[in-house]
Structures are given as structure tokens and as C-alpha cells.
Design a protein around this motif. Structure first.
Motif, PDB file in Angstrom:
ATOM      1  N   SER A   1      -7.503  -0.978 -12.386  1.00  0.00           N
ATOM      2  CA  SER A   1      -8.506  -1.054 -11.327  1.00  0.00           C
ATOM      3  C   SER A   1      -9.028   0.359 -11.096  1.00  0.00           C
ATOM      4  CB  SER A   1      -7.896  -1.610 -10.035  1.00  0.00           C
ATOM      5  OG  SER A   1      -7.012  -0.650  -9.463  1.00  0.00           O
ATOM      6  N   ASP A   2      -9.987   0.512 -10.184  1.00  0.00           N
ATOM      7  CA  ASP A   2     -10.363   1.842  -9.735  1.00  0.00           C
ATOM      8  C   ASP A   2      -9.198   2.450  -8.954  1.00  0.00           C
ATOM      9  OD1 ASP A   2     -12.796   1.292 -10.832  1.00  0.00           O
ATOM     10  OD2 ASP A   2     -13.939   1.456  -8.971  1.00  0.00           O
TER      11      ASP A   2
ATOM     12  N   SER B   1       0.848  -1.189   0.000  1.00  0.00           N
ATOM     13  CA  SER B   1       0.000   0.000   0.000  1.00  0.00           C
ATOM     14  C   SER B   1       0.881   1.235   0.000  1.00  0.00           C
ATOM     15  CB  SER B   1      -0.919   0.020   1.227  1.00  0.00           C
ATOM     16  OG  SER B   1      -0.154   0.216   2.402  1.00  0.00           O
ATOM     17  N   MET B   2       0.256   2.402  -0.046  1.00  0.00           N
ATOM     18  CA  MET B   2       1.001   3.655  -0.003  1.00  0.00           C
ATOM     19  C   MET B   2       1.769   3.791   1.304  1.00  0.00           C
ATOM     20  SD  MET B   2       1.400   6.066  -2.202  1.00  0.00           S
ATOM     21  CE  MET B   2       1.888   7.780  -2.385  1.00  0.00           C
ATOM     22  N   GLU B   3       1.208   3.238   2.400  1.00  0.00           N
ATOM     23  CA  GLU B   3       1.898   3.313   3.693  1.00  0.00           C
ATOM     24  C   GLU B   3       3.233   2.596   3.683  1.00  0.00           C
ATOM     25  OE1 GLU B   3      -2.202   4.445   4.704  1.00  0.00           O
ATOM     26  OE2 GLU B   3      -1.287   2.977   3.387  1.00  0.00           O
TER      27      GLU B   3
ATOM     28  N   ARG C   1      -4.799  -0.098  -7.995  1.00  0.00           N
ATOM     29  CA  ARG C   1      -5.134   0.183  -6.595  1.00  0.00           C
ATOM     30  C   ARG C   1      -4.346   1.359  -6.028  1.00  0.00           C
ATOM     31  NH1 ARG C   1      -4.626  -5.650  -6.271  1.00  0.00           N
ATOM     32  NH2 ARG C   1      -6.667  -6.621  -6.425  1.00  0.00           N
ATOM     33  N   LEU C   2      -4.181   2.382  -6.816  1.00  0.00           N
ATOM     34  CA  LEU C   2      -3.446   3.562  -6.365  1.00  0.00           C
ATOM     35  C   LEU C   2      -4.252   4.329  -5.325  1.00  0.00           C
ATOM     36  CD1 LEU C   2      -1.134   5.645  -6.640  1.00  0.00           C
ATOM     37  CD2 LEU C   2      -2.472   6.705  -8.467  1.00  0.00           C
ATOM     38  N   THR C   3      -3.598   4.716  -4.239  1.00  0.00           N
ATOM     39  CA  THR C   3      -4.150   5.653  -3.269  1.00  0.00           C
ATOM     40  C   THR C   3      -3.063   6.678  -2.996  1.00  0.00           C
ATOM     41  OG1 THR C   3      -3.403   4.253  -1.444  1.00  0.00           O
ATOM     42  CG2 THR C   3      -5.686   3.993  -2.162  1.00  0.00           C
ATOM     43  N   ALA C   4      -3.391   7.959  -3.156  1.00  0.00           N
ATOM     44  CA  ALA C   4      -2.357   8.987  -2.993  1.00  0.00           C
ATOM     45  C   ALA C   4      -2.999  10.341  -2.765  1.00  0.00           C
ATOM     46  CB  ALA C   4      -1.455   9.035  -4.225  1.00  0.00           C
TER      47      ALA C   4
ATOM     48  N   ASP D   1       5.415   0.382 -14.210  1.00  0.00           N
ATOM     49  CA  ASP D   1       4.079   0.188 -13.664  1.00  0.00           C
ATOM     50  C   ASP D   1       4.095   0.352 -12.147  1.00  0.00           C
ATOM     51  OD1 ASP D   1       3.353  -0.404 -16.253  1.00  0.00           O
ATOM     52  OD2 ASP D   1       3.485  -2.584 -15.967  1.00  0.00           O
ATOM     53  N   LEU D   2       2.933   0.683 -11.577  1.00  0.00           N
ATOM     54  CA  LEU D   2       2.801   0.811 -10.116  1.00  0.00           C
ATOM     55  C   LEU D   2       1.638  -0.060  -9.680  1.00  0.00           C
ATOM     56  CD1 LEU D   2       3.461   2.072  -7.375  1.00  0.00           C
ATOM     57  CD2 LEU D   2       1.963   3.995  -7.992  1.00  0.00           C
ATOM     58  N   THR D   3       1.924  -1.018  -8.777  1.00  0.00           N
ATOM     59  CA  THR D   3       0.906  -1.956  -8.319  1.00  0.00           C
ATOM     60  C   THR D   3       0.893  -2.012  -6.803  1.00  0.00           C
ATOM     61  OG1 THR D   3       1.177  -3.340 -10.285  1.00  0.00           O
ATOM     62  CG2 THR D   3       0.087  -4.338  -8.390  1.00  0.00           C
ATOM     63  N   PHE D   4      -0.281  -1.748  -6.213  1.00  0.00           N
ATOM     64  CA  PHE D   4      -0.495  -1.980  -4.786  1.00  0.00           C
ATOM     65  C   PHE D   4      -1.390  -3.202  -4.643  1.00  0.00           C
ATOM     66  CE2 PHE D   4       0.064   2.808  -4.241  1.00  0.00           C
ATOM     67  CZ  PHE D   4       1.377   2.671  -3.826  1.00  0.00           C
ATOM     68  N   SER D   5      -1.102  -4.049  -3.660  1.00  0.00           N
ATOM     69  CA  SER D   5      -1.897  -5.257  -3.464  1.00  0.00           C
ATOM     70  C   SER D   5      -3.063  -5.042  -2.514  1.00  0.00           C
ATOM     71  CB  SER D   5      -1.006  -6.398  -2.945  1.00  0.00           C
ATOM     72  OG  SER D   5      -0.366  -6.022  -1.739  1.00  0.00           O
ATOM     73  N   ASN D   6      -3.036  -3.968  -1.720  1.00  0.00           N
ATOM     74  CA  ASN D   6      -4.113  -3.700  -0.775  1.00  0.00           C
ATOM     75  C   ASN D   6      -5.280  -3.008  -1.484  1.00  0.00           C
ATOM     76  OD1 ASN D   6      -5.368  -3.410   1.822  1.00  0.00           O
ATOM     77  ND2 ASN D   6      -4.853  -1.236   1.717  1.00  0.00           N
ATOM     78  N   THR D   7      -6.494  -3.468  -1.195  1.00  0.00           N
ATOM     79  CA  THR D   7      -7.695  -2.830  -1.732  1.00  0.00           C
ATOM     80  C   THR D   7      -8.261  -1.882  -0.695  1.00  0.00           C
ATOM     81  OG1 THR D   7      -8.211  -4.768  -3.078  1.00  0.00           O
ATOM     82  CG2 THR D   7     -10.002  -3.213  -2.658  1.00  0.00           C
ATOM     83  N   PRO D   8      -8.365  -0.573  -1.000  1.00  0.00           N
ATOM     84  CA  PRO D   8      -8.881   0.389  -0.021  1.00  0.00           C
ATOM     85  C   PRO D   8     -10.320   0.069   0.366  1.00  0.00           C
ATOM     86  CG  PRO D   8      -7.818   1.504  -1.849  1.00  0.00           C
ATOM     87  CD  PRO D   8      -7.945   0.066  -2.240  1.00  0.00           C
ATOM     88  N   THR D   9     -10.667   0.349   1.636  1.00  0.00           N
ATOM     89  CA  THR D   9     -12.025   0.141   2.124  1.00  0.00           C
ATOM     90  C   THR D   9     -12.571   1.470   2.621  1.00  0.00           C
ATOM     91  OG1 THR D   9     -11.131  -0.440   4.309  1.00  0.00           O
ATOM     92  CG2 THR D   9     -11.572  -2.241   2.780  1.00  0.00           C
ATOM     93  N   GLY D  10     -13.827   1.486   3.006  1.00  0.00           N
ATOM     94  CA  GLY D  10     -14.468   2.717   3.451  1.00  0.00           C
ATOM     95  C   GLY D  10     -13.725   3.371   4.597  1.00  0.00           C
TER      96      GLY D  10
END
Length: 261
Positions: free
Chosen positions: A97-98, A30-32, A79-82, A49-58
Motif C-alpha cells: 500500500s502507500d 495502527s502505530m498507536e 499502511r505503515l505510519t512512523a 511482515d508488518l501490517t496495520f489495518s487502519n488507513t491514515p486520513t488527512g
């Protein structure tokens, strides 16, 4: 620090408070993993490429930091979160992905291939305007008052998806959305999704208000508040609506309207 080649940090963290430049691809949980300190001002430059394996949740929010895609061939992202994303690669990005963004997003005129995926934007997100920036389907999830803050033309389909989310067009500002506008597209409770117009908003596609959860509202406040619609306009249920200001039908073909009091 510069890494020539690929970089993987799937099971350990990197204390990145400065600049990390990877000429190849990056894989992490993840970004963390890359920015463990929430107050970090680090910047990740990625050439592959940039790949995160964690899927963000609410309720999820990423650590601080900026991601800059600076490759020379099309880069895939998953699965980018930034907080801040910039694309300086002339070949652009491809969504696998989203994606989940919490700050400014600037394509710098470079192409974005969404492959049917969406960009979810949250608090403090800002899209850079310009005909050259095609963002595809953008979903607002959470209280957001700055998405179109600079005015101008925004190439996107905009969906107000989150519970109690708000998009404000300030007085003296004129914004254009080239696609459809959905207010109250989807969600999980009966709190309102609202577009609050003190300035002018022109929608070149259809405008749909309500018809699901959350309820949808378009509120116009002030003498300059106006909604210009080029496509069809539909208010889908009695809990949603449009109030105040002026609604202008600006299309070049016959326009359908329903549910407008």
C-alpha cells in the motif's frame, strides 16, 4: 522484550517505551497500538511482515517510535505510519500500500519494491541520499524543509503534492533527483507548493510546474541558486512559475520547454 514468532495486537495496546523485537510478523490496528504515548522513544524490530489495518486520513500523525526491518527475506509492509524507519534487511521491503512517514527514512542501500505505491512524507522527513537507495515515487504532503537536507544523489521521482508544502535546498547544498520533479502535482486547494532554492538542484528527468492544485512555484534566491534540468521543462498555468536564479538545460538530447517567462 523479544517475541520469537508472530505478534498480533489488533484490539489492544502495548505500552512500548523501550524495545520490542519480533522475529516473525506483526499485525496491529495502527502505530498507536504499539506506541500509545506520543512522546515514546520505543523501537520495534520486526523480522517478518508488518501490517496495520487502519488507513491514515488527512491531518493524521502517528505516535513516536522507530521501526527497523531486520529480517532475512523480503518483508511486506502495509499502511505503515512512523516517525523513523530503517531497513537493515539485505532482502529489502515490498510495499502492499502507500506508506506515510514523518521522519528519517533510510534504506541502508537495501532494495525497495514499491509495486506502484508511493511514499508520502510529511514534516521533518529526511531521505538518506545515495545511488543505492531507490525510493520510487515520493510525495511531499505538508510543510517540509528538510527532505533533501544533506545534499547528494536521491534516487526517486519527487512530487510536491500537499497544500502549502515547501522544500528548501539550503545555500551551499547541491542535490540531485534522478527521476522527474512535479511541483503542484495534486491537492485540494489553491495554496502553493514551492521548491525554494538557495543552493543547486539537478533533475535528471522532466520538471513540471503547476497544472493542477496546489499551484506550483520554484523560487531561486541568492547568487548560487540554480536549477539544472536534463529532461523537458513545462510550466502548466499562469498561476505557477519559476523565478530568480539560473535555469540550466543539461540534457544530451533535444529538450522541450513551455510556459517559461
Amino acid at each position: 522484550m523479544v517475541i520469537h514468532g508472530d505478534f498480533s495486537a489488533s484490539s489492544s495496546s502495548v505500552d512500548n517505551q523501550g524495545t520490542l523485537e519480533v522475529t516473525g510478523s506483526v499485525t496491529a490496528y495502527s502505530m498507536e497500538t504499539l506506541f500509545p504515548d506520543d512522546a515514546a522513544e520505543g523501537t520495534l524490530y520486526v523480522g517478518g511482515d508488518l501490517t496495520f489495518s487502519n488507513t491514515p486520513t488527512g491531518g493524521y500523525k502517528p505516535s513516536g517510535g522507530t521501526v527497523v526491518f531486520n529480517g532475512t527475506e523480503q518483508q511486506a509492509v502495509k499502511r505503515l505510519t512512523a516517525y523513523r524507519v530503517e531497513v537493515t534487511n539485505p532482502a529489502g521491503l515490498r510495499y502492499e500500500s502507500d506508506q506515510y512517514l514523518y521522519g528519517p527514512f533510510d534504506l541502508h542501500g537495501n532494495p525497495l519494491e514499491t509495486q506502484g505505491h508511493r511514499t508520502w512524507v510529511h514534516e521533518n522527513s529526511v531521505l538518506a541520499p545515495g545511488e543505492e537507495n531507490d525510493y520510487g515515487a515520493v510525495c511531499v504532503d505538508g510543510n517540509n524543509s528538510t527532505l533533501l537536507a544533506d545534499g547528494g544523489v536521491y534516487r526517486c521521482e519527487l512530487r510536491m503534492c500537499g497544500d502549502d508544502c515547501r522544500l528548501t535546498i539550503p545555500a551551499g547544498t547541491s542535490a540531485v533527483i534522478t527521476g522527474d520533479l512535479w511541483v503542484g502535482y495534486s491537492g485540494s486547494s489553491d495554496t502553493d507548493a514551492e521548491v525554494y532554492l538557495c543552493g543547486e538542484l539537478e533533475v535528471l528527468g522532466d520538471v513540471t510546474v503547476g497544472g493542477g492544485y496546489p499551484n506550483g512555484l520554484i523560487t531561486m534566491d541568492g547568487a548560487d541558486a540554480a536549477l539544472s534540468v536534463h529532461g523537458d521543462l513545462a510550466v502548466r498555468d499562469s498561476f505557477s512559475g519559476i523565478s530568480g536564479g539560473s535555469v540550466i538545460f543539461s540534457g544530451t538530447q533535444q529538450q522541450a520547454v513551455s510556459g517559461l517567462d
